[in-house]
Write a protein that holds these residues in place. Structure first.
Motif, PDB file in Angstrom:
ATOM      1  N   ASN A   1       0.831  -1.335   0.173  1.00 40.46           N
ATOM      2  CA  ASN A   1      -0.066  -0.110   0.137  1.00 40.46           C
ATOM      3  C   ASN A   1       0.744   1.334   0.074  1.00 40.46           C
ATOM      4  OD1 ASN A   1      -2.840  -1.046   0.431  1.00 40.46           O
ATOM      5  ND2 ASN A   1      -1.642  -2.234   2.006  1.00 40.46           N
ATOM      6  N   GLY A   2       2.106   0.947  -0.221  1.00 35.22           N
ATOM      7  CA  GLY A   2       2.995   2.229  -0.273  1.00 35.22           C
ATOM      8  C   GLY A   2       2.909   3.168   1.197  1.00 35.22           C
ATOM      9  N   LEU A   3       2.925   2.766   2.291  1.00 41.75           N
ATOM     10  CA  LEU A   3       2.864   3.414   3.471  1.00 41.75           C
ATOM     11  C   LEU A   3       4.021   4.246   3.759  1.00 41.75           C
ATOM     12  CD1 LEU A   3       0.840   0.727   5.755  1.00 41.75           C
ATOM     13  CD2 LEU A   3      -0.125   2.344   3.797  1.00 41.75           C
ATOM     14  N   ARG A   4       3.882   5.400   4.454  1.00 38.75           N
ATOM     15  CA  ARG A   4       5.090   6.069   4.579  1.00 38.75           C
ATOM     16  C   ARG A   4       5.187   6.427   6.162  1.00 38.75           C
ATOM     17  NH1 ARG A   4       6.465   3.967   0.983  1.00 38.75           N
ATOM     18  NH2 ARG A   4       7.103   4.696  -0.935  1.00 38.75           N
ATOM     19  N   THR A   5       4.145   6.074   6.976  1.00 34.76           N
ATOM     20  CA  THR A   5       4.092   6.739   8.330  1.00 34.76           C
ATOM     21  C   THR A   5       3.688   5.648   9.272  1.00 34.76           C
ATOM     22  OG1 THR A   5       2.071   7.965   8.289  1.00 34.76           O
ATOM     23  CG2 THR A   5       3.660   9.022   7.628  1.00 34.76           C
ATOM     24  N   VAL A   6       4.028   5.815  10.447  1.00 31.70           N
ATOM     25  CA  VAL A   6       3.304   4.983  11.590  1.00 31.70           C
ATOM     26  C   VAL A   6       1.686   5.212  11.737  1.00 31.70           C
ATOM     27  CG1 VAL A   6       3.358   4.403  14.017  1.00 31.70           C
ATOM     28  CG2 VAL A   6       5.538   4.935  12.862  1.00 31.70           C
ATOM     29  N   GLU A   7       1.387   6.292  11.547  1.00 28.54           N
ATOM     30  CA  GLU A   7      -0.226   6.571  11.459  1.00 28.54           C
ATOM     31  C   GLU A   7      -0.981   5.706  10.479  1.00 28.54           C
ATOM     32  OE1 GLU A   7      -3.463  10.272  11.179  1.00 28.54           O
ATOM     33  OE2 GLU A   7      -1.291  10.618  10.982  1.00 28.54           O
TER      34      GLU A   7
ATOM     35  N   THR B   1      -0.952   2.112  11.280  1.00 27.74           N
ATOM     36  CA  THR B   1      -2.155   1.846  12.427  1.00 27.74           C
ATOM     37  C   THR B   1      -3.476   1.738  11.576  1.00 27.74           C
ATOM     38  OG1 THR B   1      -0.868   3.187  13.871  1.00 27.74           O
ATOM     39  CG2 THR B   1      -3.255   2.737  14.433  1.00 27.74           C
ATOM     40  N   ASN B   2      -3.673   2.734  10.579  1.00 35.29           N
ATOM     41  CA  ASN B   2      -4.759   2.832   9.753  1.00 35.29           C
ATOM     42  C   ASN B   2      -5.062   1.431   9.136  1.00 35.29           C
ATOM     43  OD1 ASN B   2      -5.401   5.340  10.623  1.00 35.29           O
ATOM     44  ND2 ASN B   2      -4.467   6.196   8.845  1.00 35.29           N
ATOM     45  N   TYR B   3      -3.919   0.551   8.510  1.00 32.69           N
ATOM     46  CA  TYR B   3      -4.251  -0.585   7.705  1.00 32.69           C
ATOM     47  C   TYR B   3      -3.848  -1.599   8.722  1.00 32.69           C
ATOM     48  CZ  TYR B   3      -3.957   1.999   3.167  1.00 32.69           C
ATOM     49  OH  TYR B   3      -4.175   2.858   2.091  1.00 32.69           O
ATOM     50  N   THR B   4      -3.400  -1.666   9.822  1.00 34.69           N
ATOM     51  CA  THR B   4      -3.316  -2.794  10.494  1.00 34.69           C
ATOM     52  C   THR B   4      -3.944  -2.833  11.907  1.00 34.69           C
ATOM     53  OG1 THR B   4      -1.011  -2.448  11.592  1.00 34.69           O
ATOM     54  CG2 THR B   4      -1.170  -3.427   9.045  1.00 34.69           C
ATOM     55  N   LYS B   5      -4.095  -1.692  12.310  1.00 37.17           N
ATOM     56  CA  LYS B   5      -4.409  -1.399  13.883  1.00 37.17           C
ATOM     57  C   LYS B   5      -3.058  -1.532  14.820  1.00 37.17           C
ATOM     58  CE  LYS B   5      -8.233  -2.709  15.430  1.00 37.17           C
ATOM     59  NZ  LYS B   5      -9.648  -3.514  15.787  1.00 37.17           N
ATOM     60  N   ALA B   6      -2.054  -1.974  14.432  1.00 32.80           N
ATOM     61  CA  ALA B   6      -1.024  -1.922  15.254  1.00 32.80           C
ATOM     62  C   ALA B   6      -0.547  -0.620  15.761  1.00 32.80           C
ATOM     63  CB  ALA B   6       0.525  -2.541  14.499  1.00 32.80           C
ATOM     64  N   GLY B   7      -0.200  -0.447  16.817  1.00 33.84           N
ATOM     65  CA  GLY B   7       0.012   0.859  17.612  1.00 33.84           C
ATOM     66  C   GLY B   7      -1.164   1.714  18.003  1.00 33.84           C
ATOM     67  N   GLY B   8      -2.476   1.020  17.883  1.00 36.55           N
ATOM     68  CA  GLY B   8      -3.600   1.760  18.027  1.00 36.55           C
ATOM     69  C   GLY B   8      -4.273   1.495  19.540  1.00 36.55           C
ATOM     70  N   GLY B   9      -3.338   0.767  20.212  1.00 36.67           N
ATOM     71  CA  GLY B   9      -3.776   0.471  21.609  1.00 36.67           C
ATOM     72  C   GLY B   9      -2.932   1.202  22.752  1.00 36.67           C
ATOM     73  N   CYS B  10      -2.014   0.565  23.614  1.00 33.63           N
ATOM     74  CA  CYS B  10      -1.504   1.218  24.497  1.00 33.63           C
ATOM     75  C   CYS B  10      -0.196   2.012  23.744  1.00 33.63           C
ATOM     76  CB  CYS B  10      -0.577  -0.087  25.389  1.00 33.63           C
ATOM     77  SG  CYS B  10       0.533  -0.865  24.444  1.00 33.63           S
ATOM     78  N   GLY B  11       0.138   1.850  22.439  1.00 38.72           N
ATOM     79  CA  GLY B  11       1.284   2.634  21.959  1.00 38.72           C
ATOM     80  C   GLY B  11       2.687   2.037  22.281  1.00 38.72           C
TER      81      GLY B  11
ATOM     82  N   LEU C   1       9.055   0.175   9.550  1.00 42.58           N
ATOM     83  CA  LEU C   1       9.092   1.214   8.643  1.00 42.58           C
ATOM     84  C   LEU C   1      10.325   1.476   7.831  1.00 42.58           C
ATOM     85  CD1 LEU C   1       6.850   2.961   6.937  1.00 42.58           C
ATOM     86  CD2 LEU C   1       7.077   4.586   8.627  1.00 42.58           C
ATOM     87  N   ALA C   2      11.423   1.948   8.602  1.00 41.20           N
ATOM     88  CA  ALA C   2      12.568   2.366   8.219  1.00 41.20           C
ATOM     89  C   ALA C   2      13.309   1.202   7.467  1.00 41.20           C
ATOM     90  CB  ALA C   2      13.361   3.116   9.301  1.00 41.20           C
ATOM     91  N   GLU C   3      13.256  -0.299   7.962  1.00 39.64           N
ATOM     92  CA  GLU C   3      13.818  -1.071   7.327  1.00 39.64           C
ATOM     93  C   GLU C   3      13.103  -1.494   5.893  1.00 39.64           C
ATOM     94  OE1 GLU C   3      13.013  -4.224  10.030  1.00 39.64           O
ATOM     95  OE2 GLU C   3      14.436  -3.466  11.590  1.00 39.64           O
ATOM     96  N   VAL C   4      11.799  -1.359   5.734  1.00 44.20           N
ATOM     97  CA  VAL C   4      11.106  -1.980   4.552  1.00 44.20           C
ATOM     98  C   VAL C   4      11.521  -0.528   3.462  1.00 44.20           C
ATOM     99  CG1 VAL C   4       8.822  -1.945   3.418  1.00 44.20           C
ATOM    100  CG2 VAL C   4       9.310  -3.123   5.655  1.00 44.20           C
ATOM    101  N   LEU C   5      11.528   0.590   3.875  1.00 45.93           N
ATOM    102  CA  LEU C   5      11.791   1.821   2.998  1.00 45.93           C
ATOM    103  C   LEU C   5      13.255   2.116   2.979  1.00 45.93           C
ATOM    104  CD1 LEU C   5       9.361   4.340   4.441  1.00 45.93           C
ATOM    105  CD2 LEU C   5       8.829   2.726   2.594  1.00 45.93           C
ATOM    106  N   GLY C   6      14.186   1.142   3.319  1.00 43.91           N
ATOM    107  CA  GLY C   6      15.490   1.211   3.251  1.00 43.91           C
ATOM    108  C   GLY C   6      15.947   2.732   3.779  1.00 43.91           C
ATOM    109  N   GLN C   7      15.541   3.094   4.950  1.00 49.79           N
ATOM    110  CA  GLN C   7      15.946   4.339   5.430  1.00 49.79           C
ATOM    111  C   GLN C   7      16.739   4.171   6.817  1.00 49.79           C
ATOM    112  OE1 GLN C   7      12.410   6.481   6.145  1.00 49.79           O
ATOM    113  NE2 GLN C   7      12.284   7.154   3.768  1.00 49.79           N
ATOM    114  N   ALA C   8      17.488   5.169   7.408  1.00 52.89           N
ATOM    115  CA  ALA C   8      18.091   4.890   8.641  1.00 52.89           C
ATOM    116  C   ALA C   8      16.934   5.013   9.543  1.00 52.89           C
ATOM    117  CB  ALA C   8      19.070   5.908   8.682  1.00 52.89           C
ATOM    118  N   PRO C   9      16.839   4.438  10.737  1.00 50.61           N
ATOM    119  CA  PRO C   9      15.721   4.700  11.824  1.00 50.61           C
ATOM    120  C   PRO C   9      15.845   6.367  12.043  1.00 50.61           C
ATOM    121  CG  PRO C   9      17.230   2.671  12.166  1.00 50.61           C
ATOM    122  CD  PRO C   9      17.737   3.437  11.131  1.00 50.61           C
TER     123      PRO C   9
END
Length: 276
Positions: free
Chosen positions: A153-159, A162-172, A182-190
């Motif tokens: 889905n070409g996701l670029r942010t943690v938000e 969360t919208n696509y998987t619900k991950a991060g939508g609870g306690c955080g 996200l950084a690993e998949v996008l090939g970016q430095a954390p």
């Protein structure tokens, strides 16, 4: 209120193909009632590998029901090979789009279809979380699900995750791990660790409940006592000591030196514990 398309409303109010199927050739089940959404997909597949019928049972919101209904309509008449190529984007597009906060409902449909096709091939259903590292404990989401959602889905942010998987939508608690993935998949430095955000009341309540259930109560039970969470109002936590602790002369010390101290260390340093 969510901005639903007319087609989402139509499939929610008049869902197609709802209900269990007698003698299905394939069944795929994903989600759980504990996590708030669950979908069971039934398929009838003929000898030529064509999906002749599809039905569903869903527990969830309007978007979950509409996405499940849409999926069954999309699948009818498709070959297994064509079904394997479907993604959550096809479900959302069929409905004319979904609110970004509800895209996880279309992802659930994609996962149920994949599980059903595995079942049709005779492949054993994977055990819970067997296909990857469990990242979000609140909603039972693995890193494999997160990586697939980012890539497809070409996701670029943690938000967006969360919208696509619900991950991060609870306690955080899993947000730092989501940033790493996200950084690993996008090939970016954390990205550098962001400043800690104050807990919402819901997040604080969930963490208080978890610490009391997992840490405080087991310790008190060893001495014949127990504790019950009565209320959480901001940083004020109201509890009731039970068993031996209720009549113990040191009950106030237990509240301040153990219960309050533990919650301040593991949840929020501003917490005040009161007994009733």
């Amino acid at each position: 209120m969510w901005d639903y398309t007319d087609k989402v409303k139509e499939h929610f109010l008049n869902p197609r193909n709802a209900g269990a199927m007698e003698n299905p050739d394939a069944v795929g089940e994903v989600g759980s009632l504990a996590c708030g959404d669950a979908l069971k997909l039934f398929l009838k597949i003929n000898d030529q590998g064509v999906i002749e019928n599809a039905t569903f049972q869903t527990f969830g919101c309007a978007s979950a029901i509409a996405s499940s209904s849409a999926l069954t309509e999309i699948l009818k008449g498709k070959t297994v090979a064509e079904a394997e190529a479907l993604t959550n984007k096809d479900i959302a597009a069929y409905l004319g789009g979904l609110p970004k906060e509800k895209m996880h409902c279309s992802v659930m449909g994609e996962e149920a279809l994949a599980a059903a096709l595995k079942n049709w091939r005779g492949e054993a259903a994977p055990e819970a979380h067997a296909e990857g590292e469990l990242v979000c404990r609140c909603f039972g989401v693995t890193d494999e699900t997160i990586r697939r959602a980012i890539t497809e889905n070409g996701l670029r942010t943690v938000e967006e995750i969360t919208n696509y998987t619900k991950a991060g939508g609870g306690c955080g608690d899993c947000v730092p791990r989501l940033e790493e993935i996200l950084a690993e998949v996008l090939g970016q430095a954390p990205a550098p660790a962001p400043a800690a955000r104050p807990l919402t009341n819901l997040q604080r309540m969930q963490k208080v409940m978890q610490v009391i259930d997992d840490v405080v109560a087991p310790s008190l039970k060893k001495d014949g006592g127990n504790i019950e969470l009565v209320d959480v109002d901001g940083t004020d936590v109201v509890v009731s000591l039970r068993g031996a602790c209720a009549s113990c002369p040191s009950s106030q010390l237990t509240l301040t030196d153990f219960v309050q101290k533990t919650l301040r260390e593991q949840v929020d340093p501003a917490i005040r514990v009161k007994g009733v």
